[in-house]
Design a protein around this motif. Structure first.
Motif, short mmCIF file in Angstrom:
data_model
loop_
_atom_site.label_atom_id
_atom_site.label_comp_id
_atom_site.label_asym_id
_atom_site.label_seq_id
_atom_site.Cartn_x
_atom_site.Cartn_y
_atom_site.Cartn_z
N PRO A 1 0.84 -1.20 0.00
CA PRO A 1 0.00 0.00 0.00
C PRO A 1 0.87 1.25 0.00
N PRO A 2 0.42 2.33 -0.67
CA PRO A 2 1.21 3.56 -0.70
C PRO A 2 1.40 4.12 0.71
N THR A 3 2.58 4.63 0.97
CA THR A 3 2.87 5.16 2.30
C THR A 3 3.93 6.24 2.22
N SER A 4 3.83 7.21 3.08
CA SER A 4 4.85 8.26 3.16
C SER A 4 6.08 7.79 3.91
N HIS A 5 6.00 6.58 4.49
CA HIS A 5 7.11 6.05 5.28
C HIS A 5 8.02 5.10 4.49
N LYS A 6 7.82 5.01 3.17
CA LYS A 6 8.52 3.99 2.39
C LYS A 6 10.04 4.09 2.52
N VAL A 7 10.59 5.29 2.41
CA VAL A 7 12.05 5.45 2.50
C VAL A 7 12.56 4.98 3.86
N GLU A 8 11.85 5.37 4.92
CA GLU A 8 12.24 4.97 6.28
C GLU A 8 12.12 3.46 6.44
N TRP A 9 11.03 2.89 5.96
CA TRP A 9 10.81 1.46 6.12
C TRP A 9 11.79 0.63 5.30
N GLU A 10 12.21 1.12 4.14
CA GLU A 10 13.23 0.43 3.36
C GLU A 10 14.52 0.32 4.15
N LYS A 11 14.87 1.37 4.86
CA LYS A 11 16.08 1.36 5.69
C LYS A 11 15.95 0.34 6.82
N TRP A 12 14.77 0.28 7.45
CA TRP A 12 14.57 -0.69 8.53
C TRP A 12 14.67 -2.11 7.99
N ALA A 13 14.05 -2.34 6.83
CA ALA A 13 14.04 -3.68 6.25
C ALA A 13 15.46 -4.16 5.97
N SER A 14 16.34 -3.24 5.57
CA SER A 14 17.72 -3.61 5.29
C SER A 14 18.53 -3.80 6.57
N ALA A 15 18.19 -3.03 7.61
CA ALA A 15 19.00 -3.04 8.83
C ALA A 15 18.61 -4.14 9.81
N LEU A 16 17.33 -4.49 9.88
CA LEU A 16 16.87 -5.42 10.91
C LEU A 16 17.15 -6.87 10.53
N SER A 17 17.58 -7.63 11.50
CA SER A 17 17.81 -9.06 11.29
C SER A 17 16.48 -9.81 11.32
N SER A 18 16.51 -11.07 10.91
CA SER A 18 15.29 -11.89 10.95
C SER A 18 14.79 -12.05 12.38
N ALA A 19 15.71 -12.14 13.35
CA ALA A 19 15.31 -12.26 14.75
C ALA A 19 14.65 -10.98 15.24
N GLU A 20 15.14 -9.84 14.81
CA GLU A 20 14.55 -8.56 15.21
C GLU A 20 13.17 -8.38 14.59
N ARG A 21 13.01 -8.83 13.35
CA ARG A 21 11.68 -8.76 12.71
C ARG A 21 10.69 -9.67 13.43
N MET A 22 11.15 -10.85 13.80
CA MET A 22 10.28 -11.78 14.53
C MET A 22 9.88 -11.19 15.87
N TRP A 23 10.80 -10.52 16.51
CA TRP A 23 10.51 -9.85 17.79
C TRP A 23 9.35 -8.87 17.63
N LEU A 24 9.37 -8.11 16.53
CA LEU A 24 8.28 -7.18 16.26
C LEU A 24 6.97 -7.92 16.03
N ARG A 25 7.01 -9.00 15.28
CA ARG A 25 5.78 -9.75 14.97
C ARG A 25 5.14 -10.34 16.21
N GLU A 26 5.93 -10.60 17.23
CA GLU A 26 5.40 -11.23 18.44
C GLU A 26 4.84 -10.24 19.46
#
Length: 322
Positions: free
Chosen positions: A105-130
């Motif tokens: 979905p379109p978002t004004s946070h795309k640039v910021e979220w792209e940086k997070w997606a590159s920086a966060l490990s799979s364990a850190e992403r799972m932490w968020l999902r939980e």
């Protein structure tokens, strides 16, 4: 080792505190100052976050990693927990679509979220999902529940809509929730909440600190140049089954402890007492301090209605007394 969202943890002290931190929004510098000032005791105090640890601020990844590291530390607080905020939820929705190859979905946070997606490990992403949508504190701290945005009055906790838990700010005349901060004819949902639990929430920076009979809002707008707030509650030991009421009252008188009172607004005191108290860390230079923070229309001078900090950029720590 206890996981970050375990319902119980080995508290190794007689007088633990529950420290509930407002919306961090990537203000990692202020968060570190706040936790240092709170003087968290290892394997003793319990630490909670009301959500939106990430988003808008300059150091979201650092803030997330700081909170996660505390939750995994053997020498950290006895318990560390956080609830899901709308910024975590939005990022996770976008990340899922991106991972599955769907059109995000379109978002004004795309640039910021792209940086997070590159920086966060799979364990850190799972932490968020939980992250859960809400969390109840142990009964010894009173009937208290932490949620990011709030709940619709008159609806049982189990029947609350996920969207309201992470986005509600106002209550419309027809009794439905609204994510808007103050549409005409609406008021804060918290003004009408009547339990059964006292809710501690964030999300509504425009209204700043909120104190109602059964709800307390602690988003004081740090990312907008305001303050990062922590609410501190003290442990009140339950009366033993074979202990008389008179003996229990004598013990309470000898060592008073105040929990959140249902049916009356939480009144914060200085943190030198055992009453509920708040610690505030203003936004700091080099982090979330702003020249024109949210709420300047409310009549603040330069730096807005929020205040700016101490000499040479040092933070001012304010302990509220009502």
């Amino acid at each position: 080792m206890y996981g970050p969202w375990s319902s119980s943890a080995p508290v190794q002290c007689k007088d633990p505190r529950a420290v509930i931190v407002g919306d961090v929004h990537g203000c990692a510098k202020e968060l570190r100052t706040l936790l240092r000032r709170a003087k968290l005791r290892p394997r003793c105090d319990l630490l909670y976050f009301v959500g939106d640890v990430i988003g808008k601020g300059p150091a979201s990844v650092d803030a997330l990693r700081d909170v996660r590291a505390l939750s995994l530390s053997r020498n950290g607080p006895a318990y560390v927990g956080a609830v899901l905020g709308n910024h975590e939820a939005g990022f996770l929705r976008w990340l899922e679509a991106r991972t599955l190859g769907r059109t995000a979905p379109p978002t004004s946070h795309k640039v910021e979220w792209e940086k997070w997606a590159s920086a966060l490990s799979s364990a850190e992403r799972m932490w968020l999902r939980e992250l859960p949508l809400d969390m109840a504190l142990p009964a010894e701290f009173g009937h208290v529940r932490v949620v990011h945005a709030g709940m619709v009055p008159g609806v049982a906790v189990a029947d609350q809509r996920r969207e309201d838990l992470i986005t509600i700010r106002s209550l419309l005349p027809n009794g439905t929730g609204s994510a808007l901060p103050g549409p005409r004819g609406s008021a804060s949902w918290a003004a009408f909440w009547r339990g059964p639990e006292h809710l501690v929430f964030g999300h509504d920076a425009r209204r700043k600190l909120q104190r109602y009979p059964d709800a307390t809002g602690i988003d004081s707008g740090c990312v907008y140049g305001g303050k990062l707030t922590a609410l501190i509650l003290h442990h009140s030991p339950p009366r033993l089954a074979n202990e008389s009421a008179a003996t229990s009252l004598e013990k309470q008188a000898a060592q008073p402890s105040v929990v959140v009172p249902l049916g009356s607004p939480l009144q914060a005191a200085r943190c030198a007492t055992r009453a509920p108290c708040m610690i505030h860390v203003p936004a700091q230079k080099g982090s979330c301090a702003k020249e024109a923070p949210l709420g300047t229309e409310q009549g603040g001078k330069k730096g807005g209605a929020w205040g700016r900090g101490g000499k040479k950029g040092k933070p001012i720590i304010v302990e509220e007394r009502d």
